[in-house]
Enzyme design. Sequence first.
Site, PDB file in Angstrom:
ATOM      1  N   GLU B  45       9.035  66.535  12.426  1.00 24.17           N
ATOM      2  CA  GLU B  45       7.922  67.717  12.632  1.00 24.17           C
ATOM      3  C   GLU B  45       7.532  67.998  11.246  1.00 24.17           C
ATOM      4  OE1 GLU B  45       8.765  70.206  16.762  1.00 24.17           O
ATOM      5  OE2 GLU B  45       8.595  71.136  14.708  1.00 24.17           O
ATOM      6  N   ASP B  56       6.086  81.945  12.490  1.00 28.68           N
ATOM      7  CA  ASP B  56       7.179  81.628  11.611  1.00 28.68           C
ATOM      8  C   ASP B  56       7.941  82.695  10.988  1.00 28.68           C
ATOM      9  OD1 ASP B  56       7.469  78.795  11.734  1.00 28.68           O
ATOM     10  OD2 ASP B  56       5.410  78.799  11.220  1.00 28.68           O
ATOM     11  N   TYR B 171       8.575  71.117  23.908  1.00 27.38           N
ATOM     12  CA  TYR B 171       9.385  71.640  22.956  1.00 27.38           C
ATOM     13  C   TYR B 171       9.676  73.167  23.746  1.00 27.38           C
ATOM     14  CZ  TYR B 171      10.327  74.056  18.226  1.00 27.38           C
ATOM     15  OH  TYR B 171      10.522  74.485  17.217  1.00 27.38           O
TER      16      TYR B 171
END
Lengths: 390, 278
Positions: B45, B56, B171
Site C-alpha cells: 500500500e 492517521d 480492508y
Amino acid sequence: MKTGRYGVYGGQYVPETLMSALIELEETYGRIREDPEFSSRLSWYLHEYAGRETPLTFCGNLSRDLGCRVYLKREDLLHGGAHKLNNTLGQALMAKFMGKRRLIAETGAGQHGVATAIAGAALGLPVEVYMGEVDTRRQALNVFRMELLGARVIPVASGTRTLKDAINAAMRDWVANLRETHYLLGSCVGPHPFPRIVRDFQSVIGEETRRQILEREGRLPDTVVACVGGGSNAIGIFYPFVGDDVRLVGVEAGGEGLDSGRHGASLSAGSVGVFQGALSYLLQDGDGQALETHSVAAGLDHPSVGPEHAMLKDSGRVRYEAVTDAEALHAFRYLSRTEGIIPALESAHAVAYALRAADDLDKDDILVVNLSGRGDKDVADVASLHGGVA
Amino acid sequence: MSRIAGLFARKSSVFIGFTVAGDPGIEASFGVAKTMIDAGADLLEIAVPYADPVADGPVIERAHVRALRAGTTPDDVFALVRELRGYAPALPLVLFTYHNIIHRRGPDRFFSEAAAAGADGVLIVDLPVEESGEVAPYAARYGIDRIALIAPTTSPERQHAILSGASGFVYLISLEGVTGERDRLPPGIAGLVGAVREKTGLPLAVGFGVSRPEHVRTVADAGANGVIVGSALVRLIEEHAGDEAGMQDALRAAIATLRRGLVPDPEPDMPRRERVEG
C-alpha cells in the site's frame, strides 16, 4: 439535492469509522429539534444564562459619519463575549440528550474553546480542548480562561500547529472515543450534519435581528454585513434573511492583500476542494494540499469555509468581499472611538466593509453589521502591533 | 485474473506493507518499498502524501509531513509506482489516498494515471460509500479495484452497501481509532471477520494497530486472508533517518519477525521476487 448537501457542496468526506457517529448525530438532531423539552431547556440557557436577546443597537455617531442608518447586532454582549456560545450551549445540551459524557472541541484563538468550556461547566460535562501549540502561546490568556472554567487544554504539535491541526486532532480523538464523546465543532464547517446544526443554533442571531429591526424601523434592512472565517456568525445572521430582498455581504480576511498570497479568503480567492469532511471552497495548491493562511484575526485564519457559504456564493445570493488587516485594524480603532465599542478583530472586518460600502448608501438606507464578538481579547495584540499606541 | 485476485488465490495468508511515497525522500522511497518487497511483503500500500491526514495517527502523519517536505507530489507517487511495477511485475500495488488529491486532479485523470503507472487498486480513506459515486465510474473504466473500508462501527446495512461496490479485497479496520501501533488488538476482530465473510466472497485484510507477530497471528487466526502493517514499519524509517542501510536492515528484520505470525508458507525462505515471478 442530496442529503447533507448545499447545492453541490457539503457531504461527508470522513473515514468510515466516523460514519456511525455522524449517522447517530443526524438522527438525534432530527429528534431533538422536535422535542419541546429540549427547546425549552435551550431557551432557558440562552435567555437566563447567556443573556439573549442581544441588543440591536442604533449607532447615532456611526450613522452620522457614514450617512445611513447603522445598527450593530451586539453578539459582543453575549456571555463569553462572542456569538460562539449560541452553538456550544445548543450542542452541549444535545450531547446531554444523547447520553454523551464528554465534550471535545478544537479552538484557534480560543474563543470557541472558552465557549465550550463555559457550556461544559454549566451543563456538567467535562471538556477537553485541542489547540495548536502555536496558538496556545499566542493566546495564553484564553488557555488560562479555559483552565479556569475547568477544561483541559491539549496542545497540538503536528502540522502547522494551528487551528486546522487542532481540528484534525479533535477528529482523531472522536474516531477513537465516539461512544461516550461528542465532538463540539465550532463553526458551520466539517461533515454533514455539523454545518446544519451550527447554522440552526446560530440562526437565533438573524431571527432576533429580523424581529428587532421590524419593531424599530417597520421594515427589513437594506444590507446585512458579517465577517466570514468558517462562517458561523454570518450564516446565523444571514439565514433568516435569505428569502428576503435584503443585500447580504460576507467579509473575508484579506490579510496582506489577495495578491500577496497571505490571507484567509477562501471564497474570494480559493477553489473547490474537499477539506476536513466537506466539499467547499478551499485555499489549496495545485495538488490539493491546503495552503497556509494569514489574518490579523485568528478566528478568520483558516483555509476553508462552510459549504452553505459556497452555495450562497455560487448562486449570487450573498456577495463575499475581502478586507485587509490594515482596514480591519483601522475599523477596530474607529469603532472604539466613535461608539465606545471595541470590536473583536474578526468583527472589525465587517465594520471595515461597512466603512467602505457607505458611499453607495442613502441616508435612509438601513445597514446592519453583525458585531460577532468583543475585542478585549485583541487589545494586547493590537497594542503590540502599534508600539502601545492605539 | 487481476494481480490482487491472483495473490489471494495463491496464498491463504498475505502480508501487506504500507509506506508513504516520498518518505523519507523521493529517491529513498523506492529503496524502502523495494526492501519491503524483498523482505516478503506480498502487496504494497503506497500512500499519497497529504497535509491533513485525519485518519492517521502521529507516526504516519509525520511520514506524510516528511514526504511533503521532500517535495513529493502525486506525479512523484505515480513515478514510484511505475518504478516498482518494473521491479516487481506481479506484485499488487494499491494507492492509499485522501480524496482531495483525487478531486483536485479530477477522478478521470487520477485513475487513468494510476492505471498507466501500474497500480492495481485505490483506497480512498475519507470517501465513504455515500460519496463513492464520484469515483466509481473512473475506477471501473481504468480497471482499478476500489478497496473498501469496513470499521467495527459499520452497521450491517452499511456493510452491504459498501461491499456491493467493492473489489480486490476488503480492508477491515481492527479498532475504533486512527492508525498506529497498539499493545494489543481489540477482542472483536474474529467477530468482524466472520460477519463480513458471510456477506462477500472477496478476500479480507485487517489493518490498524497491527504491529507485533502475535497481532499478525491473531488476525490470521480470526480467519482473515491478509494483514496490513503500517505504523510499525513507518516508525523504523523515522528512527533510522539518514542511515539508509540501517533503515533497510531494520525493515527486513521487522517484516521477517512479523511474518512469523502468519499461517506458515510452504516455502517461507524463498526470496519474494522469485516466488512472484516464478
